[in-house]
Design an enzyme around this catalytic site. Structure first.
Site, PDB file in Angstrom:
ATOM      1  N   CYS A   1       2.144 -13.101  -2.679  1.00 32.91           N
ATOM      2  CA  CYS A   1       2.729 -14.294  -2.054  1.00 32.91           C
ATOM      3  C   CYS A   1       4.081 -13.867  -1.500  1.00 32.91           C
ATOM      4  O   CYS A   1       5.135 -14.182  -2.054  1.00 32.91           O
ATOM      5  CB  CYS A   1       2.874 -15.429  -3.062  1.00 32.91           C
ATOM      6  N   ALA A   2       4.063 -13.153  -0.381  1.00 36.31           N
ATOM      7  CA  ALA A   2       5.199 -12.335   0.033  1.00 36.31           C
ATOM      8  C   ALA A   2       6.346 -13.103   0.676  1.00 36.31           C
ATOM      9  O   ALA A   2       7.493 -12.672   0.588  1.00 36.31           O
ATOM     10  CB  ALA A   2       4.726 -11.244   0.995  1.00 36.31           C
ATOM     11  N   ALA A   3       6.070 -14.190   1.382  1.00 37.05           N
ATOM     12  CA  ALA A   3       7.130 -14.863   2.136  1.00 37.05           C
ATOM     13  C   ALA A   3       8.210 -15.385   1.190  1.00 37.05           C
ATOM     14  O   ALA A   3       7.903 -15.840   0.082  1.00 37.05           O
ATOM     15  CB  ALA A   3       6.540 -16.003   2.947  1.00 37.05           C
ATOM     16  N   PRO A   4       9.491 -15.299   1.612  1.00 38.42           N
ATOM     17  CA  PRO A   4      10.007 -14.836   2.912  1.00 38.42           C
ATOM     18  C   PRO A   4      10.236 -13.336   3.024  1.00 38.42           C
ATOM     19  O   PRO A   4      10.796 -12.878   4.001  1.00 38.42           O
ATOM     20  CB  PRO A   4      11.327 -15.595   3.034  1.00 38.42           C
ATOM     21  N   GLY A   5       9.854 -12.560   2.001  1.00 37.08           N
ATOM     22  CA  GLY A   5       9.849 -11.110   2.150  1.00 37.08           C
ATOM     23  C   GLY A   5      10.936 -10.365   1.410  1.00 37.08           C
ATOM     24  O   GLY A   5      10.986  -9.136   1.473  1.00 37.08           O
TER      25      GLY A   5
ATOM     26  N   ASP B   1       0.395 -13.517   2.699  1.00 38.22           N
ATOM     27  CA  ASP B   1       0.829 -14.896   2.522  1.00 38.22           C
ATOM     28  C   ASP B   1      -0.189 -15.802   3.189  1.00 38.22           C
ATOM     29  O   ASP B   1      -0.757 -15.445   4.231  1.00 38.22           O
ATOM     30  CB  ASP B   1       2.217 -15.153   3.106  1.00 38.22           C
TER      31      ASP B   1
ATOM     32  N   ASP C   1      -5.580 -16.095   2.047  1.00 39.43           N
ATOM     33  CA  ASP C   1      -5.478 -16.761   0.752  1.00 39.43           C
ATOM     34  C   ASP C   1      -5.647 -15.692  -0.318  1.00 39.43           C
ATOM     35  O   ASP C   1      -6.749 -15.193  -0.554  1.00 39.43           O
ATOM     36  CB  ASP C   1      -6.570 -17.824   0.629  1.00 39.43           C
TER      37      ASP C   1
ATOM     38  N   ASP D   1       4.602 -13.148  -7.441  1.00 39.65           N
ATOM     39  CA  ASP D   1       5.711 -14.092  -7.556  1.00 39.65           C
ATOM     40  C   ASP D   1       5.129 -15.437  -7.155  1.00 39.65           C
ATOM     41  O   ASP D   1       5.103 -15.790  -5.982  1.00 39.65           O
ATOM     42  CB  ASP D   1       6.870 -13.670  -6.656  1.00 39.65           C
TER      43      ASP D   1
ATOM     44  N   CYS E   1      10.048 -18.757 -10.396  1.00 43.39           N
ATOM     45  CA  CYS E   1      11.423 -19.279 -10.478  1.00 43.39           C
ATOM     46  C   CYS E   1      11.405 -20.637 -11.167  1.00 43.39           C
ATOM     47  O   CYS E   1      12.147 -21.543 -10.807  1.00 43.39           O
ATOM     48  CB  CYS E   1      12.067 -19.352  -9.100  1.00 43.39           C
TER      49      CYS E   1
END
Length: 465
Positions: free
Chosen positions: A286-290, A309, A335, A354, A407
């Protein structure tokens, strides 16, 4: 780096003092840019409209600021707008108490814009402690700019009362919905009050120095030469800490990728993926925003990293981040929970998940999340996290490393999620983390908001036996 303290780093909350005697009317504005002959009034008008959208119409603060900040020409006024909006949302319980006690009769829904402007005025005077003359005059003038000249005396009277008396006190957990208050107290009974208090505070600014472009000490000297004081935090090797806010674009070398803005808790994720073999194949699910992928590649550009993403538009932000810091990786909009749609069958040496979460660990950075989060959101999020964990396990090679982070501070998303995953997958072996990662919980570690000046964050590392 701890030497002189420079005025330019004081940031938006206290930097725009005096009566703001710019004469914007003398210059030609770009289309859509707010210009006013009385400097500062336009900022208060826009702040009231942003607050109205977020507090009374359910909009996202991040989205509203992204839409409105470009309309303001002066970067100092852009910073002021942002600071006002954050101060309003952090202090809204006290402002609501003041309005309930001081108003001769309650304002109706048709007056939400006026109510928002009162929040803006209270925040300037009591929370930000801006010079009273400038805050009062600009906010009262904003009443007229909003087309409500008949209410300027009411606003003036209420603001002057706030100036004299301050705002009523409110419990530290007053901003939290009842179901979230109960959940936090159930999950963290001894720490709950500290969590609520920390979440009301303004977060410091954490920087991540790009070690491919230079070292931390040299960049710290560049900051000092620019009049910006930084601290060197322990245990976060690429980080510098700024107590006073500075716009990212005002940081030396930001456009060239020498430095990025990233909280210390998020920076520590890269430590969990150190020690991989040369040329390791790594997946960021789930890479964004990188930011985390960029950090991994700044440390080792030889990693073969795939960034996924589900949102192609968010993946474009990852590409922009990579371009700015000077790293490269494969990217794929997909997905991540459905490997059959994107996986080529070659297993990964390590997977970083993440996970999407409730964001309860970053309330001080996203105070509006408390207004928008619902209990059924948590049910949907925990189901998605479980699907993503199972997908990560499927594509991980035997002996490989799965790093699970959020988070959030809610155990349903963290310790309990990890325990349920281990019950489904007997080959999942937990790697222990020491106390520098936070509180031991369910095989992982939980950092709570404000601890070591960081955001709330959960960490777990699993090996595939």
């Amino acid at each position: 780096m701890r030497g002189r303290r420079a005025a330019p780093a004081r940031g938006p909350a206290r930097g725009r003092q005096g009566d703001h005697r710019r004469r914007l009317s003398q210059r030609k504005a770009r289309p859509g840019v707010v210009v006013t002959t009385q400097a500062g009034v336009a900022v208060r008008v826009m702040a009231a409209r942003v607050v109205d959208a977020v507090m009374y119409r359910g909009r996202s603060l991040k989205a509203e600021l992204a839409a409105n900040l470009p309309r303001i020409e002066d970067p100092r006024d852009r910073a002021l707008l942002e600071a006002i909006c954050f101060a309003v949302l952090r202090s809204r319980a006290r402002s609501e108490a003041a309005l309930a006690a001081w108003m001769p009769r309650p304002l109706g829904r048709a007056d939400n814009e006026l109510r928002a402007l009162l929040h803006v005025g209270f925040a300037q005077l009591v929370v930000m402690e801006l010079p009273a003359h400038a805050a009062l005059s600009a906010t009262v003038e904003a009443v007229r700019a909003l087309g409500r000249p008949h209410q300027d005396k009411l606003v003036n009277a209420l603001l002057r009362r706030a100036q004299r008396e301050g705002l009523p006190s409110a419990p530290a957990d007053a901003l939290w919905p009842a179901w979230l208050r109960r959940q936090v107290r159930e999950d963290w009974p001894l720490q709950a009050d500290a969590i609520f208090a920390a979440s009301q505070q303004e977060a410091p600014l954490w920087l991540r120095v790009n070690r491919r472009h230079g070292n931390r000490d040299d960049y710290g000297q560049r900051l000092l030469d620019a009049g910006i004081e930084a601290e060197v935090p322990d245990g976060v090797p690429d980080a510098l800490l700024l107590r006073a806010p500075v716009a990212a674009t005002g940081l030396p070398g930001f456009a060239q990728g020498d430095v990025s803005v990233q909280d210390g808790a998020a920076q520590r994720v890269a430590d969990l993926l150190d020690g991989l073999p040369a040329g390791a194949r790594v997946l960021d699910m789930c890479a964004a925003p990188g930011g985390k992928s960029a950090h991994l590649l700044e440390r080792d550009p030889m990693r073969r990293l795939l960034a996924i993403d589900v949102d192609a538009r968010r993946l474009q932000r990852v590409r922009e981040t990579f371009d700015r810091v000077g790293v490269q990786a494969d990217m794929k909009p997909a997905d991540a929970a459905d490997p059959s749609a994107w996986w080529d069958g070659e297993p990964f040496d390590a997977v970083l998940l993440d996970a999407p979460c409730s964001a309860m660990g970053i309330v001080r950075r996203q105070p509006d999340v408390l207004m928008h989060r619902r209990a059924d959101d948590l049910v949907a999020l925990t189901r998605l996290q479980a699907r993503l964990l199972d997908a990560a396990w499927q594509v991980l090679r035997p002996g490989g490393r799965l790093v699970y982070t959020t988070c959030s501070i809610l155990r349903a998303e963290n310790a309990l999620q990890l325990e349920a995953f281990r019950a489904r997958h007997a080959a999942a072996l937990v790697e222990s983390l020491d106390e520098t990662w936070g509180h031991a919980d369910g095989g992982g570690r939980q950092r709570l908001p404000g601890e070591c000046d960081m955001d709330g964050f959960f960490y777990a590392v699993l090996r595939k036996a």
